[in-house]
Design an enzyme around this catalytic site. Structure first.
Site, short mmCIF file in Angstrom:
data_model
loop_
_atom_site.label_atom_id
_atom_site.label_comp_id
_atom_site.label_asym_id
_atom_site.label_seq_id
_atom_site.Cartn_x
_atom_site.Cartn_y
_atom_site.Cartn_z
N ASN A 182 30.52 -14.54 14.16
CA ASN A 182 31.82 -14.20 14.73
C ASN A 182 32.83 -15.30 14.42
O ASN A 182 32.62 -16.45 14.77
CB ASN A 182 31.69 -14.01 16.24
N VAL A 187 35.61 -16.12 15.70
CA VAL A 187 36.20 -16.78 16.87
C VAL A 187 35.17 -17.66 17.57
O VAL A 187 35.52 -18.71 18.13
CB VAL A 187 36.76 -15.73 17.86
N GLU A 188 33.92 -17.27 17.53
CA GLU A 188 32.89 -17.96 18.29
C GLU A 188 32.28 -19.12 17.50
O GLU A 188 32.74 -20.25 17.58
CB GLU A 188 31.86 -16.96 18.79
N MET A 189 31.24 -18.87 16.68
CA MET A 189 30.62 -19.98 15.95
C MET A 189 31.04 -20.04 14.48
O MET A 189 30.90 -21.07 13.84
CB MET A 189 29.10 -19.92 16.10
N LEU A 233 35.41 -21.99 18.11
CA LEU A 233 35.36 -23.20 17.28
C LEU A 233 36.73 -23.72 16.86
O LEU A 233 36.89 -24.91 16.62
CB LEU A 233 34.47 -22.98 16.06
#
Length: 321
Positions: free
Chosen positions: A126, A128-130, A86
């Site tokens: 997470n 780094v992810e969502m 994101l």
């Protein structure tokens, strides 16, 4: 004696027909089994999950959805070495395909999630992810009239964290790909794959690839060390924390460099390969497997034969997703 000779002649004459009949019979004793035609999911819940899967509002900055890293049109992955999160950060490993993920015994390369619901939980939080917080996700979904009505109709308690996870997982369980040419062969269509592809499958078994890549998902049902017959990571260099694999979950020394064996379903669609995306082509991936998992070097002919077989594992996906 004459009767015995006549019987032998009749048996020899019938042999070609017997062979044809045998070839047409389902290969029920093969180490690979066909993908089921359906997993029979609740269609209303799957429809909710389909919308959530593509909804970037679920991410912390409203820009990333599940589909950002698991693009159905790209074999359920994203074609990148590392996925973009994101805030533009990169994930630590290559995104595995979501297609047929429901057939895996655990989720993620290191197997840290026991179910698709748990996998959604990990990804949502997470950073780094969502990069989301569940209370915020639930609030966003609850404030959408269409979601609110759909959840009320499908779940007794409406919009909750557990129900959002379940809806996404239910949709993902519809993303199976039956009717690959190889599955049609397994179900009894002897002509679904060519003689050359059958020879490739024979090589796949002969060399022992099938010891780890078997079952319905042609993998996805066990853990295995990456580098059984050689130190893959020393040769590759530039070690990362993600290379520790299963050890990050268990903290057991013997689990270092151990990963979930990936499914080979639709493998022709999901390059690059391995958790570190080190193999950009199937040709490279087969070379690495031969060297570090089997301790051998494949001849050009055998490698090409196995790749021909692997190309028969591309299945069909309901166009609705």
């Amino acid at each position: 004696m004459a009767a015995a000779r006549l019987a032998a002649l009749l048996l020899a004459a019938a042999a070609p027909w017997t062979s044809l009949a045998a070839a047409a019979a389902p290969l029920l004793d093969e180490p690979i089994q066909p993908v089921p035609l359906t997993l029979k999911q609740d269609p209303a819940r799957a429809d909710i999950g389909r919308l959530l899967f593509r909804d970037a509002r679920l991410s912390g900055n409203g820009r990333i959805s599940c589909a950002s890293c698991h693009d159905i049109s790209k074999g359920g992955a994203d074609g990148r070495d590392r996925s973009v999160g994101l805030h533009g950060g990169l994930t630590s490993v290559n995104a595995p395909t979501v297609l047929n993920a429901a057939l895996n015994f655990k989720q993620f390369w290191n197997g840290r999630a026991e179910s698709l619901e748990s996998q959604a939980d990990h990804v949502m939080q997470n950073p780094v992810e969502m990069g989301s917080k569940w209370e915020e996700v639930v609030q966003k979904v609850s404030q959408d009239p269409k979601y609110k009505a759909a959840f009320a109709a499908s779940y007794k308690d409406g919009v909750t964290k557990a129900n959002i996870q379940n809806a996404i997982a239910t949709f993902e369980r519809t993303l199976i790909t039956p009717n690959s040419r190889f599955d049609k062969y397994l179900r009894g269509d002897a002509n679904a794959i060519t003689a050359a592809e059958k020879a490739g499958y024979a090589k796949f078994k002969q060399y022992g690839c099938v010891a780890c890549h078997q079952g319905v998902n042609v993998g996805g049902n066990m853990f295995q060390k990456f580098g059984v017959m050689g130190d893959y990571f020393a040769k590759r260099g530039n070690p990362t924390e993600a290379d520790l694999g299963r050890y990050l979950v268990t903290k057991v020394e013997s689990d270092k460099h151990v990963f979930k064996v990936p499914s080979l379903r639709n493998i022709a669609l999901t390059a690059p390969y391995f958790h570190d995306a080190s193999a950009k082509t199937l040709d490279e991936a087969v070379d690495i497997m031969f060297r570090y998992q089997l301790g051998r070097v494949a001849s050009k002919e055998d490698k090409e034969a196995i790749i021909r077989f692997l190309n028969t594992l591309t299945g069909e996906l309901d166009p609705k997703p």
